[in-house]
Design an enzyme around this catalytic site. Structure first.
Site, PDB file in Angstrom:
ATOM      1  N   HIS A  51      -0.261  15.213 140.321  1.00  0.00           N
ATOM      2  CA  HIS A  51       0.346  15.858 141.484  1.00  0.00           C
ATOM      3  C   HIS A  51       1.658  15.151 141.840  1.00  0.00           C
ATOM      4  CE1 HIS A  51      -1.057  18.212 145.333  1.00  0.00           C
ATOM      5  NE2 HIS A  51       0.007  18.737 144.778  1.00  0.00           N
ATOM      6  N   GLU A  75      -8.439  10.120 139.955  1.00  0.00           N
ATOM      7  CA  GLU A  75      -7.184   9.476 140.354  1.00  0.00           C
ATOM      8  C   GLU A  75      -6.023   9.938 139.478  1.00  0.00           C
ATOM      9  OE1 GLU A  75      -7.093   8.108 143.096  1.00  0.00           O
ATOM     10  OE2 GLU A  75      -9.201   7.674 143.450  1.00  0.00           O
TER      11      GLU A  75
END
Length: 653
Positions: A455, A449
């Site tokens: 990202h 996660e």
């Protein structure tokens, strides 16, 4: 470039009441209408990329931020009224925004610019092409009657999908067990269980921190069976009715648009491109993993001395780990207290991506368990991350990463909006007698996660629709999956582990057993993923009237396990909303992930130069360029699946 970072004032929304949520939704609607009105005012022939395409892109920016706030409250608020109000407003926003988007005058404005065929390049061209395709997929090329039908179906689909997901997230059930039926579980685990006030029996819920260890450790077969049966009815009968209608709507909508199946409609925008290619990928892997699965199942049967049932796999898998691999998962857990996992994760990501994480105070959040961290580069805050890692009543029950505020360039200014990411998880919470301890699988989940969040927060894409994990849906998992490899490195495990009493890292003997267990039951785990992907694709191509029977048939055929009568697994399979016809993507994206990892494998897992190349080529770019091209640029060659097959333990011929 100036960075616009979040301040405590930006988090007033965490205290919103149902009325505040309603007002925020009303404001979103009003702003959207006003912005579209300005675009429609532009005379024909005067539409430009700036005043039309970019205006359409930017019309959602702050609206998406506010919608994300409402969505987060729906998943984290401790107040049931707030959660219900948030869910209601998400449904209302979906319906009304769809009406606003289906505006022929807006489409006319876009096509007025499009017919000029202005030469575009880079992110601008991709933005235009994606927008053009989006309007086609909304049905604007169709006769008005068909387009109106499609809009009506889209509104119904949105509402039903939200309800399905809400039902899964809010579903609560449990079994009651005696102290004797908890034989096999640790005192740490037992101390964290609630008790039924009337009977004094222990309550084991479907939440993973309770159900996961119970299914792996409880010696009592009847109790494991009872909990497994409860889990196979998660979501409830109502969700089966919703799913039937949802699948029917998807099929009808795809047909109206000229696609043979819903899967064809969905795969068009993904890196796989076609349903046939996705199916070929799944079938090929099912064939290649068959021999390994046969061995995994034989090992389980030998350990049990009988046929393996649906409630047996986790338990006998754990028994083999303990006996043959000498791996005691409870001993492993003792070396991964939550504080150390966070500390180690931060240190690894800081070194890898040349940033710093700094805990920040003074920000109002939705719960005392939630913590906020500034992401800094050369002393300057470039983003924020919020961690909400422990279970509570009414909270989202799995682990996920959420983009609360998307990064994007400010229109007309030399400024960039700093993104905000959220990680929700449900790790065992600290009790009076025991700290929060994570299994190695949970360490891997957190690392995964956190990869998603990188990202989100390290993006430098100019447009929000291309920033962060707004990428092709069968690529979006790749960056986070690649980083899972770090938790299987001796060097990295030392950084992530410290015994909760002695502070000593994971000792050599346990480390050796843990690393040996990496491939333990890997074929079973892979085939289970493939079966889910096959089920999802089949459901959206052949449209089974009884998805629960389809799932049971596939499990029996490919794994050899019979599911109990009355199971309704699809009712609790939340990935059918959002990942519809896309669950194959979890393994498809691993081809990208394991191939990208080969460069770190060669150059060093903490090589800052390689980390920066990865950050600049993959993370910062988002989907501003074709994802396959980005990966090939990072690798300096064409993508292949050799590393992926090796990682599965399959020798390529």
């Amino acid at each position: 470039m100036r960075t616009i970072t979040a301040t405590p004032k930006d988090f007033v929304w965490t205290g919103w009441t149902p009325k505040d949520i309603r007002r925020a939704a009303d404001s979103c609607i009003a702003r959207k209408k006003a912005r579209y009105k300005e675009i429609k005012k532009i005379p024909k022939g005067e539409h430009t990329f700036q005043n039309t395409v970019l205006a359409l892109e930017r019309s959602d920016y702050d609206i998406s931020d506010d919608t994300a706030k409402i969505d987060v409250l729906m998943n984290v608020s401790t107040d049931e009224k707030v959660r219900d109000a948030a869910k209601s407003e998400i449904d209302r926003l979906s319906r009304i925004m769809l009406d606003i988007e289906y505006d022929e005058k807006i489409y006319a404005a876009f096509t007025d610019y499009a017919v000029r065929k202005e030469r575009l390049a880079g992110p601008d061209k991709k933005l235009f092409d994606d927008m053009m395709r989006g309007y086609r997929r909304m049905g604007f090329a169709l006769p008005r009657q068909k387009r109106e039908k499609l809009k009506k179906l889209s509104k119904e689909l949105s509402q039903l999908s939200n309800t399905f997901s809400h039902n899964v997230n809010q579903y609560r059930d449990h079994i009651l067990v005696s102290r004797e039926e908890l034989d096999g579980l640790s005192e740490r685990y037992i101390s964290g269980l609630a008790k039924n006030e009337k009977t004094g029996r222990y309550k084991v819920s479907l939440d993973y921190p309770e159900s996961g260890p119970f299914m792996a450790k409880a010696h009592n077969e009847d109790a494991r069976c009872a909990l497994a049966e409860k889990n196979l009815r998660k979501g409830g009968v109502q969700n089966m009715k919703l799913l039937a209608r949802i699948v029917a709507i998807r099929r009808e909508s795809a047909n109206i648009l000229g696609y043979k199946t819903h899967a064809d409609y969905k795969t068009e925008t993904r890196t796989v491109k076609t349903t046939a290619r996705a199916m070929k990928f799944v079938r090929r892997l099912l064939q290649k993993t068959r021999q390994g699965l046969v061995k995994d199942m034989a090992d389980l049967r030998a350990e049990k001395g009988a046929q393996i049932e649906f409630f047996d796999v986790a338990y006998y898998s754990d028994q083999i780990k303990q006996k043959k691999l000498k791996l005691d998962s409870e001993k492993v857990r003792e070396h991964f207290p939550a504080w150390k996992v966070l500390e180690g994760t931060f240190a690894i990501y800081e070194k890898l991506f040349s940033v710093k994480f700094e805990k920040t105070k003074g920000f109002p959040l939705w719960h005392k368990d939630a913590e906020i961290f500034a992401v800094k580069e050369r002393g300057k805050t470039i983003a924020h991350i919020i961690l909400d890692l422990y279970p509570r009543e009414g909270k989202y029950t799995h682990a996920c990463a959420i983009q609360l505020r998307g990064g994007r360039k400010v229109p007309g200014e030399d400024a960039y909006v700093a993104p905000i990411g959220v990680i929700l998880a449900n790790f065992a919470k600290q009790t009076a007698s025991h700290p929060s301890l994570l299994s190695h699988g949970e360490v891997e989940t957190f690392f995964h996660e956190f990869g998603h969040i990188m990202h989100v927060v390290l993006t430098k894409a100019e447009y929000a629709s291309q920033a962060g994990y707004h990428a092709a849906w069968d690529f979006v998992e790749a960056p986070s999956q690649m980083l899972e490899h770090w938790v299987w490195s001796k060097e990295m495990i030392k950084k992530l582990s410290a015994h909760y009493k002695t502070k000593e890292p994971l000792p050599h003997n346990i480390m050796r057993a843990l690393l040996a267990a990496k491939y333990h039951m890997m074929f079973y785990d892979t085939v289970r993923q493939l079966v889910l992907g096959f089920f999802d694709l089949t459901l959206h191509t052949k449209y089974s009237a009884h998805p629960e029977l389809l799932y049971a048939t596939l499990v029996k055929k490919y794994i050899g396990i019979s599911l109990p009568k009355g199971q309704i697994f699809p009712a609790g399979f939340g990935h059918l909303m959002g990942y519809d016809a896309g669950y194959y993507g979890y393994l498809w994206s691993k081809v990208f992930a394991t191939d990208m990892f080969t460069r770190f494998e060669k150059e060093g897992l903490l090589n800052s130069k390689t980390g920066m190349a990865y950050r600049q080529t993959i993370l910062e770019r988002g989907s501003s360029e074709d994802e396959v091209k980005l990966v090939e640029r990072f690798l300096g060659r064409t993508i292949n699946d050799r590393a992926f097959l090796r990682n599965l333990g399959i020798m390529q011929k």
